[in-house]
Design an enzyme around this catalytic site. Structure first.
Site, mmCIF file in Angstrom:
data_model
loop_
_atom_site.group_PDB
_atom_site.id
_atom_site.type_symbol
_atom_site.label_atom_id
_atom_site.label_comp_id
_atom_site.label_asym_id
_atom_site.label_seq_id
_atom_site.Cartn_x
_atom_site.Cartn_y
_atom_site.Cartn_z
ATOM 1 N N LYS A 7 19.509 14.884 -17.231
ATOM 2 C CA LYS A 7 20.636 14.230 -17.905
ATOM 3 C C LYS A 7 20.849 14.827 -19.304
ATOM 4 C CE LYS A 7 21.000 11.845 -14.178
ATOM 5 N NZ LYS A 7 20.550 10.526 -13.788
HETATM 6 C C1 LIG Z 1 20.085 9.556 -12.701
HETATM 7 C C2 LIG Z 1 20.894 8.426 -12.165
HETATM 8 C C3 LIG Z 1 20.381 7.136 -11.991
HETATM 9 C C4 LIG Z 1 18.926 6.789 -12.121
HETATM 10 O O1 LIG Z 1 18.349 7.144 -13.300
HETATM 11 P P1 LIG Z 1 16.746 7.343 -13.390
HETATM 12 O O2 LIG Z 1 16.534 7.462 -14.863
HETATM 13 O O3 LIG Z 1 16.423 8.584 -12.639
HETATM 14 O O4 LIG Z 1 16.106 6.142 -12.813
HETATM 15 C C5 LIG Z 1 21.250 6.125 -11.602
HETATM 16 N N1 LIG Z 1 22.541 6.364 -11.349
HETATM 17 C C6 LIG Z 1 23.068 7.597 -11.458
HETATM 18 C C7 LIG Z 1 24.517 7.800 -11.171
HETATM 19 C C8 LIG Z 1 22.259 8.669 -11.847
HETATM 20 O O5 LIG Z 1 22.780 9.898 -11.924
#
Ligand SMILES: *Cc1c(COP(=O)(O)O)cnc(C)c1O
Length: 418
Positions: free
Chosen positions: A202
């Protein structure tokens, strides 16, 4: 490289030379010496978790996105669970969400014993279609969870209006869209609650981590308790006040983010503007240089400025002699780390078995058709100019080889020789 337009270069998958020697991943983190130093400083300090860095990160994050409150969590998934809890979801309640997302978006509804109801997406942005949401709302609708697919904010005004019409809470899963703008405002202070992830792919990373932002003090208070077993005060406040007494007032979890992670988050936040600028440059270059190929590049609506977590293209399969699977494998063989976002949630076995009949194949045609065509190209802020050129070259090479004769772009195979 002087291959003529008619004689195509052999694909790596057929024994030719790959565009790159080493795999270019689809996403990855960037940590500089400052990031590493602040984490090391915390390791030498008194508080590894629930120390001073937590509130510091939360305040800086809330200010950056333009929300009154930010509550950190141990992951984006935990943050989604917190938002679903704070919204009051319980058995019998329904939550409308998109099938074209990571399964955690819908799973958080199930954690609360409530029922996810999928609504199809818009063909241009692949975000929740407000008209489809309008067809699914009822008195049972307790929340709507929109996802800002690839970093392009959903139709938040329309969705908020629908949510308000039935007294539902609008939760925005902004795990893709940290730094994106909607009608001139950053996401984070627009929906009732906005959820972010700090997973390494991210925009900003704390290793694992997440955040919920909100302008409502009551939700902020519930979220803080929920991430700490439902307890009313933190260990550090108790140590500072010299008191032992605490009360558990709701059933929460240990979803706390560490001080190590929060220190990293504070340091990463400082570089977020530059990171977004680079992602926007890369997206513009992709969109420019893939023009003319039988692929659809991501649409951008007038009222938004996307954050570009992903750069998903859609293949024009009618103009290609093979399917997405072959194109995907050929790009991987060129050492371009492509990916697919996402297998629609309702098609996963767990959802198929549980919601048979209600959400089987053929129920969400725009999302399902998009899924057949989607390929995410590498997108991360530390990509070099050569990385971006390599990805573009590989797409031209592979698509050029598999384009049906009548569709073959005249410049395929000779991009760099002009
Ligand atoms: C990455 C992501 C999540 C989950 O996040 P984590 O930190 O990996 O638990 C949830 N929703 C979307 C759309 C994502 O891209």
């Amino acid at each position: 490289m002087n291959s003529s337009p008619t004689k195509l270069e052999a694909l790596a998958i057929n024994g030719g030379r790959s565009v790159r020697e080493k795999l270019l991943p689809y996403g990855r983190q960037k940590l500089d010496e400052e990031d590493i130093q602040v984490a090391v400083d915390v390791l030498r300090s008194d508080w590894l978790t629930t120390g001073p860095k937590v509130a510091e990160f939360e305040e800086a994050f809330a200010a950056w996105v333009g929300a009154r409150f930010a509550v950190s969590f141990s992951s984006g998934t935990a943050a989604l669970h917190g938002a679903a809890f704070a919204a009051g979801l319980k058995p019998g309640d329904e939550t409308i969400t998109t099938p074209l997302t990571f399964c955690a978006t819908a799973n958080c509804v199930l954690y609360q014993g409530a029922t996810p109801v999928f609504a199809d997406v818009c063909d241009d942005t692949l975000n929740l279609d407000p008209r489809e949401v309008g067809r699914k709302v009822s008195a049972r609708t307790k929340a709507i969870i929109a996802v800002d697919y690839a970093g392009h904010p959903a139709a938040l005004d329309e969705l908020r209006e629908i949510a308000a019409s039935v007294g539902a809470t609008l939760i925005e899963d902004a795990c893709h869209s940290l730094g994106a703008e909607y009608r001139g405002k950053r996401v984070g202070g627009i929906a009732d609650m906005t959820v972010f992830s700090f997973h390494p792919v991210k925009h900003l990373t704390t290793g694992e981590g997440g955040m919920v932002t909100t302008n409502d003090v009551r939700w902020a208070e519930i979220l803080r308790r929920f991430r700490n077993h439902g307890i009313s005060s933190g260990a550090r406040e108790r140590q500072e006040s010299g008191e032992w007494f605490y009360e558990m007032s709701l059933l929460g979890f240990n979803y706390r983010l560490t001080d190590i992670g929060c220190a990293l988050g504070i340091s990463q936040l400082k570089k977020l503007e530059a990171n977004l600028t680079r992602r926007r440059e890369i997206a513009a270059q992709y969109s420019r240089e893939l023009r003319g190929l039988p692929v659809r590049v991501p649409a951008v609506r007038d009222e938004v400025l996307p954050a570009w977590h992903l750069y998903p293209i859609r293949l024009d399969l009618g103009a290609l002699s093979v399917g997405r699977r072959e194109i995907f494998r050929a790009l991987r063989a060129e050492n371009i780390g492509v990916n697919v976002h996402y297998i629609p949630v309702h098609l996963h076995p767990y959802y198929r078995e549980r919601f048979a009949g209600m959400s089987g194949e053929g129920s969400y045609l725009v999302a399902e058709k998009a899924y057949e065509q989607l390929i995410s190209l590498p997108m991360f802020h530390s990509m070099t100019g050569v990385d971006v050129e390599d990805a573009i070259e590989a797409v031209h090479k592979v698509i050029g080889n598999y384009a049906r004769e009548s569709e073959r772009p005249s410049a395929a195979g000779s991009r760099r020789s002009g």
